[in-house]
Design an enzyme around this catalytic site. Structure first.
Site, PDB file in Angstrom:
ATOM      1  N   LYS A  82       5.644   1.465 -12.565  1.00 12.00           N
ATOM      2  CA  LYS A  82       5.305   1.666 -11.153  1.00 12.00           C
ATOM      3  C   LYS A  82       3.935   2.316 -11.058  1.00 12.00           C
ATOM      4  O   LYS A  82       3.607   3.202 -11.853  1.00 12.00           O
ATOM      5  CB  LYS A  82       6.375   2.565 -10.511  1.00 12.00           C
ATOM      6  CG  LYS A  82       6.291   2.719  -8.997  1.00 12.00           C
ATOM      7  CD  LYS A  82       7.446   3.608  -8.493  1.00 12.00           C
ATOM      8  CE  LYS A  82       7.457   3.774  -6.988  1.00 12.00           C
ATOM      9  NZ  LYS A  82       8.588   4.628  -6.542  1.00 12.00           N
ATOM     10  N   SER A 157      11.083   2.598  -2.670  1.00 10.44           N
ATOM     11  CA  SER A 157       9.670   2.297  -2.833  1.00 10.44           C
ATOM     12  C   SER A 157       9.337   1.568  -4.137  1.00 10.44           C
ATOM     13  O   SER A 157       8.270   0.975  -4.230  1.00 10.44           O
ATOM     14  CB  SER A 157       8.858   3.598  -2.778  1.00 10.44           C
ATOM     15  OG  SER A 157       9.189   4.433  -3.869  1.00 10.44           O
ATOM     16  N   SER A 181      14.569   5.510  -4.213  1.00 10.37           N
ATOM     17  CA  SER A 181      13.500   4.534  -4.483  1.00 10.37           C
ATOM     18  C   SER A 181      13.645   3.723  -5.761  1.00 10.37           C
ATOM     19  O   SER A 181      12.924   2.751  -5.957  1.00 10.37           O
ATOM     20  CB  SER A 181      12.136   5.232  -4.498  1.00 10.37           C
ATOM     21  OG  SER A 181      11.694   5.448  -3.187  1.00 10.37           O
TER      22      SER A 181
END
Lengths: 488, 478
Positions: A82, A157, A181
């Site tokens: 990420k 997210s 997330s």
């Protein structure tokens, strides 16, 4: 086209060690897949093909020497990270315009550990800007699409990481989870997402959103891979005072153990009127499956659940308002011009941050302001303690708590962007876990009539990821959900 | 109407640790800009602080030395504000639950002892430094982050001081203690010790405090006194003119000798303090506190008592000698080398301080060693030189660093103890001053002093004064 990219970590490990394929072949296959589908999925912000191929070369040299035994578990395995974890010399943007040119001069602890283990970095994945959001629609660059239905969001997210794993654009990925997330996008993409116990994994190098809630976790194709990845990234880090000095077991050891007699808590507050019928149906069926495996369902109560979302949005935004103060145009990242210092600050932050970031900074600044601090921040801290106590109380009666991961399956792009409150409710089942600091995993537990994945969440006691892995693996192995792949 | 002055001080002390408070960078002063700043000092995305244990130890040490109670549970907080020298946009400091609370120290002013309360001591990081420079083609501002993350301790007093002099004494005492502990070098010019003062006036006899004004940027003892005196006069004038004091922050301008308004109450920052989530709360156990307590050095008050009881020197001497660690250390070294306490004390108070003053040096900068003084004192004791000549010798050894014996030999300053030589000088003076001799013999006995002086003059001060005295009396009574 080879199908090596569809392998799991454990499958790829075997083939690499037996020299039935090379790390280079595996990496090439992954990048061919990326070439084929990335245009539709848009999971990545940065692809690092050159770096990846040279990492694969290095890995192959070691495999050549080490052979079957002794090779570290991630040697030659292509992973995605990420884009809010710092990678030395590689762009790290947090999907924010304010960091669109930021190349960290240092490596985060998690990626250092992956490196030491010989991983291959495929690229940096998309997210909601600074990990604030539940759909990746808040990315400063683009929205990632759900591989199961490209008109839908992948969750967030860590939507880029979940979509990349789901679309076989990498073998596994890392995400970060502040209020759900990792788990919510894993659920919406039909993959496995783990949020470890707060303090299990070092946060050093993870760009902070809400420091007391953030935790890095693996997003994988199955439960075994989740355990393998956690084995590598877990453990005390002297550079992170909040990382716990507790021993790290080999999490793969518990996989395959019997779950007979395990007490499975079902919190009544999580199964309420108005819940999505298809989600409810899948979860109830999953509980029945677990019962058939010998688990004993017990109704428990987490009485302060109703306050979790409000508590989270006071605490997380308070911390965020302070954590994001460093993006001021002075030292790195975007600097907009200005006639004086104040003007430079204001235009830099006005241009660099998206609407959701600004909303949360304002909320948090307000909650910490003198005159409001007691009523908001302090009160929320007290409620957080009560929520933590709810879990402690429940865990005196049960070994594991089971809930849906998200209230609905993946929604349409644009469906909730106009109403932030609706968007915030996407995390209603995952937020309490972060507030309490306990670990939780999401595993696929079915599909809606529209063919969208549904996720099942197992919540464990502090530092008891082993029980989570044990039950999640038992459930996964009795069902076939993971075998269904999106048609891309 | 008469007014009473109320003063409280917030003292910032830079701690003498090798490395910064939250990372491993050096704290050394004077390095090139940004050569001592890492990703943590710069506040890069994703970095985290880790507390330097030495800082905690130093803060506890200080707390114990000024009679504070050490918090068993303490934590850091974030103080949020924007400024280019503050890389994270917040300073890691302490707010609720500081490391030490409820202490005091005693100051002595005009012989009277006064207790000054210490509210709290907390740990925090320093900010960097902005440097504004005009270059051709435009104005530039630079930021040097070498100082960012240097550990500071803030020591907050109660509003217990009633005059600028008391504030100065408090500041001196505190500095002395910090230096005794070895936690701060106390260098005010380099900014390792700085102070902000809170000042208010209230009508004599009134209990409630008046509106306070905070004065920032005070970086010497002289300025503590001057800034406070100026501010008190300013406030007094406002009150006497029937005005009201405005709560505000003022800046001391040491060039113009005035305080100037920096910001009012309305513009006061809302720092939005909240607990620092990146650092776990500190739990200090009793064993650690006990260990630190037992490692404390002898502090000024104790040392003063010991000087009086062990060396038999007067209280005033002990006050002066222990007012600075360096002075007391110098004194004790001289005693260890065999100097007589009262003699050593007299020479420190007198000639040594005088010479340092003339050069504008502090005692810390004194290069002259105690062995030099003791060597000279031995020459006085064995009558090689007179006390009078000793002053000349002292000045010489102070300046050149030579041994007293060498100086005496080189300059021919050996005292004349040869009675033959003295007798001749005495006879010459008696012969050369018949009038005075006559008057002496007639009963004007104080003239003996004049005659001794004459003998000393002709011997260039080298004659043993006692022998001169005795011989003169003997001759004159013949």
């Amino acid at each position: 086209m080879s199908s090596l990219h569809t392998l799991t970590i454990s499958e790829a490990q075997k083939l690499l060690r037996r020299k039935e394929m090379t790390a280079g072949e595996l990496a090439e296959s992954v990048f061919q897949r990326v070439n084929a589908v990335e245009e539709k999925v848009k999971a990545f912000i940065t692809l690092t093909k050159e770096t990846a191929l040279s990492m694969a070369d290095e890995a192959q040299k070691i495999i050549h020497v080490q052979g079957e035994s002794g090779a570290p578990s991630l040697l030659g395995i292509p992973l995605a990270v990420k884009d809010n974890m710092c990678t030395k010399g590689i762009l790290t943007t947090c999907a924010s315009k304010i960091l669109q040119n930021f190349v960290p001069p240092y490596e985060s602890t998690v990626t250092s550990r992956l490196k030491k283990d010989g991983y291959v970095l495929v690229g940096k994945t998309n997210l909601d800007e600074f990990a604030m959001g539940s759909s990746t629609e808040n990315s400063g660059f683009h929205t990632t699409r759900n591989p199961w239905d490209l008109t839908r969001i992948p969750g967030g997210s860590s939507g880029g990481s979940a979509a990349a794993v789901c679309a076989d654009e990498c073998i596994a990925a890392l995400g970060s989870d502040t209020g759900g997330s990792v788990r919510q996008p894993a659920a919406l993409c039909g993959v496995v997402g783990l949020k470890p116990t707060y303090g299990r994994v070092s946060r050093y190098g993870l760009v902070a959103y809400a420091s007391s809630l953030d935790q890095i976790g693996p997003i994988t194709k199955d439960v075994r891979d989740s355990a393998i990845l956690l084995n590598v990234i877990a453990g005390h880090d002297p550079a992170d005072s909040t990382s716990a000095p507790v021993p790290v077991p080999d999490f793969t050891k518990v996989l395959g153990r019997d779950i007979k007699g395990m007490k499975l808590g079902i919190p009544k507050e999580y199964f309420i009127e108005g819940m999505d019928k298809e989600v409810e149906h899948s979860v109830k069926k999953a509980i029945a499956t677990l019962e058939s495996l010998g688990a004993i369902p017990v109704e428990v109560s987490l009485p302060h659940t109703g306050y979790a979302v409000a508590t989270y949005y006071v605490l997380a935004t308070s911390e965020a308002s302070s954590n994001l103060a460093r993006y001021d145009g002075v030292k790195y990242g975007l600097r907009a011009g200005g006639k004086d210092l104040m003007d430079m600050y204001m235009s830099t932050r006005a241009q660099g941050f998206g609407a959701e970031i600004k909303r949360r900074i304002m909320l948090g600044t307000y909650a910490l302001s003198s005159g409001y601090y007691e009523a908001y921040y302090k009160k929320a801290q007290r409620v957080r303690t009560l929520i933590k106590k709810d879990f402690e109380e429940a865990f005196t009666k049960v070994d594991i708590i089971v809930t849906p991961t998200a209230p609905t399956a993946a929604f349409k792009v644009g469906e909730k962007t106009a109403d932030p409150l609706q968007m915030y409710l996407s995390d209603i089942f995952t937020i309490s876990v972060n507030l309490a600091g306990v670990p939780a995993i999401s595993v696929p537990c079915g599909f809606t009539s529209e063919g969208l994945p549904v996720g099942l969440q197992f919540i464990g006691k502090h530092f008891d990821e082993e029980s989570i892995f044990k039950i999640a693996y038992a459930y996964e192995q009795t069902t076939d959900w993971r075998k269904r792949r999106p048609a891309l | 109407m008469k007014y009473e002055t109320v003063i409280g001080l917030e003292v910032h002390a830079q701690l003498l640790t090798e490395t910064k408070i939250f990372c491993g960078c050096s704290t050394k002063f004077g390095a090139g800009p940004n050569t001592q700043s890492c990703q943590i000092c710069i506040g890069m995305p994703g970095v985290l602080p880790v507390l330097n244990k030495k800082v905690l130890e130093f803060a506890i040490k200080t707390g114990l030395a000024v009679n504070c109670s050490v918090s068993r549970y303490s934590r850091f907080a974030r103080k949020n504000y924007f400024y280019p020298d503050l890389p994270k946009g917040y300073q890691i400091s302490q707010f609720e639950l500081p490391i030490c609370e409820h202490g005091h120290l005693d100051i002595v002013l005009d012989g009277a002892v006064k207790k000054i309360g210490i509210t709290r001591i907390h740990m925090e990081e320093d900010a960097g430094k902005n440097i504004h420079e005009s270059a051709s083609g435009g104005n530039y501002s630079f930021v040097d982050l070498n100082r960012a993350g240097v550990p500071l301790m803030e020591i907050v007093s109660e509003p217990d001081m009633r005059s600028p002099q008391e504030a100065v004494e408090y500041m001196k005492k505190l500095r002395n203690i910090l230096r005794y502990l070895g936690v701060c070098d106390g260098n005010m010019e380099q900014g390792s010790l700085r102070c902000d003062a809170n000042v208010s006036l209230r009508p004599d006899g009134r209990k409630e405090l008046g509106t306070k004004v905070e004065i920032k940027n005070i970086n010497s003892f002289k300025f503590v006194e001057k800034a406070l005196e100026y501010e008190i006069m300013r406030q007094l004038k406002v009150l006497e003119d029937g005005g009201r004091i405005i709560q505000e922050t003022r800046l001391w301008d040491s060039v113009r000798n005035v305080t100037e308004s920096m910001r009012g109450k309305e513009e006061a920052h809302d720092y939005r303090y909240f607990p620092e989530p990146d650092l776990v709360p500190m739990a200090v156990d009793q064993t650690s506190i006990d260990n630190i307590r037992s490692s404390l050095p002898e502090l000024p008050d104790k040392r003063r008592e010991r000087f009086i009881s062990a060396f038999g020197i007067p209280e005033q001497d002990a006050d002066l000698l222990t007012s600075e660690k360096s002075v007391a250390d110098w004194f004790e070294e001289a005693i260890d080398l065999g100097g007589q306490p009262k003699d050593v004390s007299n020479w420190i108070k007198g000639e040594l301080m005088k010479l340092l003053n003339e050069e504008g040096k502090t005692f810390d900068e004194c290069l002259f060693r105690p062995s030099g003084l003791v060597g000279m004192l031995k020459l006085i004791d064995n009558r090689t030189i007179s006390g009078k000549i000793a002053k000349t010798v002292f000045e010489e050894i102070y300046r050149t660093g030579k041994d007293a014996e060498v100086v005496v030999r080189e300059k021919g300053l050996v005292q004349i103890t040869d009675s033959g030589a003295i007798e001749k000088a005495v006879d010459d003076i008696i012969a050369g001053n018949p009038k005075e001799v006559e008057r002496y013999k007639a009963g004007e006995e104080k003239l003996i002093g004049f005659l001794v002086g004459q003998v000393m003059k002709t011997t260039k001060g080298k004659a043993n004064p006692q022998m001169v005295n005795e011989l003169l009396k003997k001759r004159l009574s013949e």
